[in-house]
Design a protein around this motif. Sequence first.
Motif, PDB file in Angstrom:
ATOM      1  N   LYS A  43       2.644  -2.249 -11.143  1.00  0.00           N
ATOM      2  CA  LYS A  43       2.491  -3.658 -11.475  1.00  0.00           C
ATOM      3  C   LYS A  43       1.535  -4.356 -10.526  1.00  0.00           C
ATOM      4  O   LYS A  43       1.137  -5.480 -10.768  1.00  0.00           O
ATOM      5  N   LYS A  44       1.203  -3.738  -9.426  1.00  0.00           N
ATOM      6  CA  LYS A  44       0.295  -4.327  -8.448  1.00  0.00           C
ATOM      7  C   LYS A  44      -0.854  -3.370  -8.189  1.00  0.00           C
ATOM      8  O   LYS A  44      -0.712  -2.164  -8.315  1.00  0.00           O
ATOM      9  N   LYS A  45      -1.970  -3.932  -7.817  1.00  0.00           N
ATOM     10  CA  LYS A  45      -3.124  -3.104  -7.495  1.00  0.00           C
ATOM     11  C   LYS A  45      -2.834  -2.283  -6.253  1.00  0.00           C
ATOM     12  O   LYS A  45      -2.342  -2.787  -5.254  1.00  0.00           O
ATOM     13  N   LYS A  46      -3.133  -1.010  -6.315  1.00  0.00           N
ATOM     14  CA  LYS A  46      -2.875  -0.138  -5.169  1.00  0.00           C
ATOM     15  C   LYS A  46      -3.800  -0.474  -4.010  1.00  0.00           C
ATOM     16  O   LYS A  46      -4.985  -0.754  -4.202  1.00  0.00           O
ATOM     17  N   ARG A  47      -3.250  -0.437  -2.803  1.00  0.00           N
ATOM     18  CA  ARG A  47      -4.031  -0.608  -1.583  1.00  0.00           C
ATOM     19  C   ARG A  47      -4.159   0.775  -0.942  1.00  0.00           C
ATOM     20  O   ARG A  47      -3.367   1.162  -0.093  1.00  0.00           O
ATOM     21  N   LEU A  48      -5.145   1.519  -1.377  1.00  0.00           N
ATOM     22  CA  LEU A  48      -5.272   2.902  -0.949  1.00  0.00           C
ATOM     23  C   LEU A  48      -5.633   3.007   0.532  1.00  0.00           C
ATOM     24  O   LEU A  48      -6.366   2.185   1.067  1.00  0.00           O
ATOM     25  N   PHE A  49      -5.102   4.031   1.177  1.00  0.00           N
ATOM     26  CA  PHE A  49      -5.473   4.319   2.558  1.00  0.00           C
ATOM     27  C   PHE A  49      -6.040   5.734   2.645  1.00  0.00           C
ATOM     28  O   PHE A  49      -5.690   6.623   1.863  1.00  0.00           O
ATOM     29  N   HIS A  50      -6.926   5.918   3.598  1.00  0.00           N
ATOM     30  CA  HIS A  50      -7.555   7.211   3.843  1.00  0.00           C
ATOM     31  C   HIS A  50      -6.814   7.899   4.985  1.00  0.00           C
ATOM     32  O   HIS A  50      -6.611   7.303   6.043  1.00  0.00           O
ATOM     33  N   THR A  51      -6.393   9.126   4.780  1.00  0.00           N
ATOM     34  CA  THR A  51      -5.686   9.876   5.813  1.00  0.00           C
ATOM     35  C   THR A  51      -6.692  10.632   6.675  1.00  0.00           C
ATOM     36  O   THR A  51      -7.530  11.373   6.161  1.00  0.00           O
ATOM     37  N   ALA A  52      -6.614  10.427   7.986  1.00  0.00           N
ATOM     38  CA  ALA A  52      -7.536  11.073   8.921  1.00  0.00           C
ATOM     39  C   ALA A  52      -6.749  11.811   9.988  1.00  0.00           C
ATOM     40  O   ALA A  52      -5.807  11.263  10.574  1.00  0.00           O
ATOM     41  N   ILE A  74      -6.574   2.923   6.854  1.00  0.00           N
ATOM     42  CA  ILE A  74      -6.589   4.274   7.422  1.00  0.00           C
ATOM     43  C   ILE A  74      -5.184   4.648   7.860  1.00  0.00           C
ATOM     44  O   ILE A  74      -4.500   3.858   8.525  1.00  0.00           O
ATOM     45  N   LEU A  75      -4.744   5.846   7.492  1.00  0.00           N
ATOM     46  CA  LEU A  75      -3.556   6.456   8.090  1.00  0.00           C
ATOM     47  C   LEU A  75      -4.039   7.477   9.103  1.00  0.00           C
ATOM     48  O   LEU A  75      -4.689   8.461   8.740  1.00  0.00           O
ATOM     49  N   VAL A 111       0.043   5.823  12.168  1.00  0.00           N
ATOM     50  CA  VAL A 111      -0.275   4.401  12.066  1.00  0.00           C
ATOM     51  C   VAL A 111      -1.092   4.191  10.798  1.00  0.00           C
ATOM     52  O   VAL A 111      -2.039   4.941  10.538  1.00  0.00           O
ATOM     53  N   ILE A 112      -0.721   3.184  10.016  1.00  0.00           N
ATOM     54  CA  ILE A 112      -1.572   2.720   8.920  1.00  0.00           C
ATOM     55  C   ILE A 112      -2.128   1.370   9.351  1.00  0.00           C
ATOM     56  O   ILE A 112      -1.375   0.459   9.701  1.00  0.00           O
ATOM     57  N   VAL A 113      -3.443   1.239   9.332  1.00  0.00           N
ATOM     58  CA  VAL A 113      -4.088   0.031   9.835  1.00  0.00           C
ATOM     59  C   VAL A 113      -5.330  -0.235   8.996  1.00  0.00           C
ATOM     60  O   VAL A 113      -5.912   0.683   8.404  1.00  0.00           O
TER      61      VAL A 113
END
Length: 383
Positions: free
Chosen positions: A83-92, A181-182, A242-244
Amino acid sequence: MGCGNLFFTLVVTLSAALITYNILISANASLNQQFPDPSHSQSSSSSSVSRKNGLISSTKIISVDPIIKMPHDKYLSANNNNKKKKRLFHTAVTASDSVYNTWQCRIMYYWFKKFRDQPGSEMGGFTRILHSGKSDPFMDEIPTFVAQPLPSGMDQGYIVLNRPWAFVQWLQQADIKEDYILMAEPDHIIVKPIPNLSRDGLGAAFPFFYIEPKKYESLLRKFFPDEKGPITNIDPIGNSPVIVGKEALQKIAPTWMNVSLTMKKDPETDKAFGWVLEMYAYAVSSALHDVHNILYKEFMIQPPWDTEIGKAYIIHYTYGCDYDLKGKMTYGKIGEWRFDKRSYDNKWPPRNLPLPPPGVPDSVVTLVKMVNEATANIPNWGS
């Protein structure tokens, strides 16, 4: 033809050297004049931190308790995820080219792929940041960015100091599509889809009981001046997990690098923080840039001390797991049954590791089963 190849090789080599040089002296994100030189005295290191602190233009003290509970609202519900737009994070994940780091990264990436596209996930791309300075045989298997290591001798035998410098290079040079970023580690196993746990300008981080800013306030004030507010503005975190926000991390990373190296040069700080020095450096750097964090205890578990998976997203297998055949833990003593990543510091763990005996906690059983599934399905395991 031979001369042409020689000329091309020379051009590529000189270009790479020029890029690295430009990174070191770049004015971008406070790198200018702040890359610590091994020839500098301790006093020059301290003044570098002072100048760096001067680059922080605003002093904003967080107005909420530093132990921030994770909000449990419909945004984080998998049932409402679409129902909400995804806020994708990149895993590093930063890593060396050692066998030890490589087998962990292969297992980590296997489970990342398993959960990336499942409901509730906001996991985007993945990058192994390889700070060996050269490619390895697993570039095609795992998306990889090759970073240059620190100049020889600068890490003083503490290889983890390459992590912030590797992140600086990646953030400056890579085309990262996601806005978050994760930061993860090779010895993380993802156990279910991970949503973006950060909220409202706050990062999301796991609180470590052994990161104690209040206890070490006198030391930390060398790097976190009084004008930045109470020492509790430093969260009890490391850089992982950490996700930031990506823009926030682009500001934090050069400071993290500088603070890490300067802490390492300071004998008192180095002795006090030991192997967690770089974790303290990230916590300080995040606070210097007024990036605070939701402290999410259920972000990950650490067997054998955490006995159940519960609501965790990650298993961190940093501790050895030793048990007798009755399922009783024998920590500090090699057990009749054991799983310890350090047993495989220079060799690949074999496929089909023996499962723990009855009575061993579910967290340890799940860990070994997930390692076994990954090694059974990763092609050419052990080579």
